[in-house]
Write a protein that holds these residues in place. Structure first.
Motif, mmCIF file in Angstrom:
data_model
loop_
_atom_site.group_PDB
_atom_site.id
_atom_site.type_symbol
_atom_site.label_atom_id
_atom_site.label_comp_id
_atom_site.label_asym_id
_atom_site.label_seq_id
_atom_site.Cartn_x
_atom_site.Cartn_y
_atom_site.Cartn_z
ATOM 1 N N SER B 51 1.057 -1.242 -0.152
ATOM 2 C CA SER B 51 0.027 -0.285 -0.280
ATOM 3 C C SER B 51 0.676 1.084 0.032
ATOM 4 N N GLN B 93 -7.497 0.010 0.145
ATOM 5 C CA GLN B 93 -7.640 -1.290 0.744
ATOM 6 C C GLN B 93 -8.887 -1.133 1.799
ATOM 7 N N ASP B 184 -6.040 -1.318 -4.709
ATOM 8 C CA ASP B 184 -5.630 -1.648 -3.422
ATOM 9 C C ASP B 184 -6.372 -2.597 -2.840
ATOM 10 N N GLU B 185 -6.098 -4.102 -3.121
ATOM 11 C CA GLU B 185 -6.810 -5.242 -2.631
ATOM 12 C C GLU B 185 -8.299 -4.983 -3.098
HETATM 13 MG MG LIG Z 1 -1.977 -2.828 2.364
#
Ligand SMILES: [Mg+2]
Ligand SMILES: Nc1ncnc2c1ncn2[C@@H]1O[C@H](COP(=O)(O)OP(=O)(O)O)[C@@H](O)[C@H]1O
Lengths: 358, 263
Positions: B51, B93, B184-185
């Motif tokens: 991240s 995230q 992010d994810e």
């Molecule tokens: Mg992360």
């Protein structure tokens, strides 16, 4: 049964994003406006003007202004009274300094000057948030009132320290000063309120409004997706202060006619407007009006019923109102942060489905 | 499997990036590039610095050392919103939607860098502001159709379930029509069906609009399926970089990551 969207299909995005998407609402709003402009002026008297209609209009503008800053952009302010004072003193200095300047421009310029002052006092918001920002705006409240007491230039060196609005007219009709009739002051204020309510609606539904709400809901993400925080926050302070300045100018120039800063623009006014938007609904144009109506009408109503009807002492009724408002504030903060406007919306949604709620 | 796809020049290169927070070294001497049109995955255990890497790319973190080249130019020190304007969009995230706004408004906010009507036009609405609004609304509606979220157009996003919120957040990033999309994810916490949908969306975005995508993902099977090339981070260092098959068979990578923390 009449309150329906059916048969009222949206065939374009323009129709879908209009201000009152439901036809019934459009008719009601149109009727209210017609009534406000064409019927009320014929029946208005001193009592309705001074106790109900003018205060409602003036406070609606202030509530709209604070709602833009606090409800839409998430920046808490306790400086409303101080900014109203800026509007009032700007109005006074412009009127006395430029006697030929039309009163409409005087009031608009007063809003403009307040907007500039608002930007300056909004600068700390770039660094501080929430409680600390509230304290900073509180400081501006006290500073501004102190300033207007302290510097004689602002009140043209008058012996009393008061400012008094001279007579000014629009199309030959006096709208300020003692010669102004209730219908003239009412229509003059109404015009400002209606025009600027529509402007507020337009500003909040487009790019600017979204950038304010984005900052309110999640400032870091807002900046990362492309909202410049400086521009968003300062524009909210500017627009908000503009409205509050207009309100202050009308409050002084049209409604009261003469003011003394400590009494007229004290911290209690800042709280009054804050209560209006909490009770009416944060982040709602309609809620600003509901909140202003509520806070203006409640004391009048209670006085009429309890003092006039039951013969209770005035101070007791006063305390009763304090308690009621306090309780309502707690209720709305905890249970329904979107205020009366949201309760109304929920009722409408139920109504729309009635009589088959599932 | 994807090694047969052809890509353009690098749209982004980072050179020798080092980032630390006080004593914590989040990134150490990281270099890699992302080619025009590819899907680049960044993998690694929790706390590896993935991240942080995205935060450096979109200007939220400023690395102590190293340089970022974007779109052929060396990038100076810019604020995140300026970088967004240059054409980098992202998702987070932990979902970072604007909770009080509707799905539609969230997506419209995603296009904010492309809207320019000034405050006076907006106050008037009729004319420039409305025209601009309608034009962008049409683009946003296409994304709404694409992501199949028509039904929740007017719903405040705070009321939506997690999976849909993730989808709306992707929509907001897509609305920016950026040159580089950072995810992010995007599939964290989703069930299998939601993951499949999300994979499909990512592949289609890349395929239909040619958008370059960098994504962080934990699920190795997903990464192997959709990524063109993979970067592996561990403790802030780059320990692998290459095609999915190469990375999967790399001994360092297996030791550091695949063997240990295959969650
Ligand atoms: Mg992360
Ligand atoms: N804002 C920050 N302040 C301090 N430490 C941070 C910050 N952001 C990340 N870190 C640290 O950097 C390291 C990498 O974190 P992160 O990039 O979130 O990892 P990942 O996304 O791979 O799980 C962690 O040790 C984390 O604690």
């Amino acid at each position: 049964m009449f309150y329906r969207e059916s048969g009222d299909f949206k065939t374009s995005y323009a129709a879908d994003q209009q201000t009152f998407p439901i036809r019934f609402d459009r008719i009601v709003v149109a009727l209210i406006l017609v009534c406000a402009f064409l019927v009320v002026p014929f029946f208005i008297n001193d009592y309705w003007e001074k106790s109900i209609l003018l205060p409602f209009l003036v406070w609606s503008l202030a509530a709209l202004g604070l709602n833009i800053l606090t409800g839409y952009c998430g920046q808490v302010s306790l400086g409303t009274g101080g900014f109203m004072a800026v509007g009032a003193y700007a109005c006074y200095k412009l009127t006395t300094g430029f006697p030929d300047l039309n009163i409409i421009f005087v009031i608009l310029l007063s809003g403009g000057i307040t907007a500039l002052v608002g930007i300056i006092f909004g600068l700390p918001s770039l660094r501080i948030k929430g409680f600390y920002l509230a304290v900073a705006t509180l400081a501006s409240q006290f500073f501004l009132v102190w300033l207007f007491n302290k510097v004689p230039w602002f009140y043209n060196y008058s012996a009393s320290g008061q400012i008094t609005m001279p007579e000014r007219s629009v199309f030959g009709t006096a709208v300020t000063g003692s010669a102004a009739t209730p219908s003239a002051t009412y229509l003059f204020s109404l015009l400002f309120v209606v025009v600027f309510a529509f402007i507020a609606r337009n500003l909040t539904r487009g790019r600017l409004g979204r950038s304010w709400m984005a900052i309110r809901d999640m400032d870091i993400a807002a900046e990362i997706i492309g909202v410049p925080p400086l521009q968003a926050k300062l524009s909210a302070f500017a627009v908000s202060s503009f409205y509050i300045g207009l309100s202050g100018a009308l409050f002084f120039g049209v409604y009261l006619g003469a003011v003394e800063p400590t009494e007229a623009f004290g911290i209690d006014k800042s709280f009054l407007v804050l209560f209006m938007i909490i009770i009416g609904g944060l982040g709602s144009i309609f809620g600003s009006f509901v909140g202003a109506a509520f806070m203006v009408l409640l004391p009048v109503l209670f006085k009429n019923i309890m003092v006039g009807g039951f013969g209770w002492p005035t101070d007791m009724v006063q305390h009763f109102i304090f308690m009621l408002v306090g309780g309502l504030i707690m209720f709305f903060l905890i249970v329904e942060p979107h205020g009366l406007a949201q309760l109304w919306r929920v009722t409408k949604e139920k109504l729309r489905l009635w009589p088959f709620p599932h | 499997m994807n090694s047969t796809r052809k890509f353009g020049d690098p749209i982004l290169s980072v050179n020798n990036i080092s980032l630390s927070f006080g004593g914590v070294k989040a990134l150490t001497n990281i270099s890699f590039d992302i080619l025009q049109g590819e899907i680049r995955a960044i993998i690694g255990p929790n706390g590896a610095g993935k991240s942080s890497m995205l935060n450096v790319i979109n200007g939220f973190y400023h690395p102590q050392e190293g340089e970022v080249w974007f779109d052929g130019k060396l990038r100076g020190s810019l604020r995140p919103y300026e970088i967004a304007r240059q054409g980098i969009a992202r998702t987070f995230q932990n979902i970072a939607l604007f909770k009080g706004m509707s799905t539609l408004d969230n997506l419209m906010t995603g296009r904010i860098t492309k809207m320019h009507a000034n405050i006076f036009w907006q106050a008037l609405w009729k004319g420039k502001a409305e025209k601009e609004e309608l034009m962008h609304r049409e683009r946003v509606e296409r994304i709404i159709d694409f992501l199949e979220i028509q039904a929740i157009r007017k719903t405040p996003v705070g009321r939506l379930p997690y999976g849909l919120q993730k989808r709306v957040e992707l929509g907001r990033a897509l609305a920016a029509e950026s040159k580089l999309l950072l995810l992010d994810e995007p599939m964290a916490g989703m069930n299998l069906e939601e993951k499949e949908d999300m994979c499909r969306f990512i592949l289609e975005v890349n395929d239909q609009f040619g958008t370059t995508i960098a994504l962080i993902e934990h699920d190795m099977s997903v990464v192997m399926d959709i990524a063109d090339r993979v970067i592996v981070l561990d403790y802030g260092k780059k320990i692998g970089d290459g095609y999915p098959d190469e990375v999967r068979n790399d001994k360092d990578v297996i030791d550091a990551y695949l063997g240990v923390a295959h969650d």
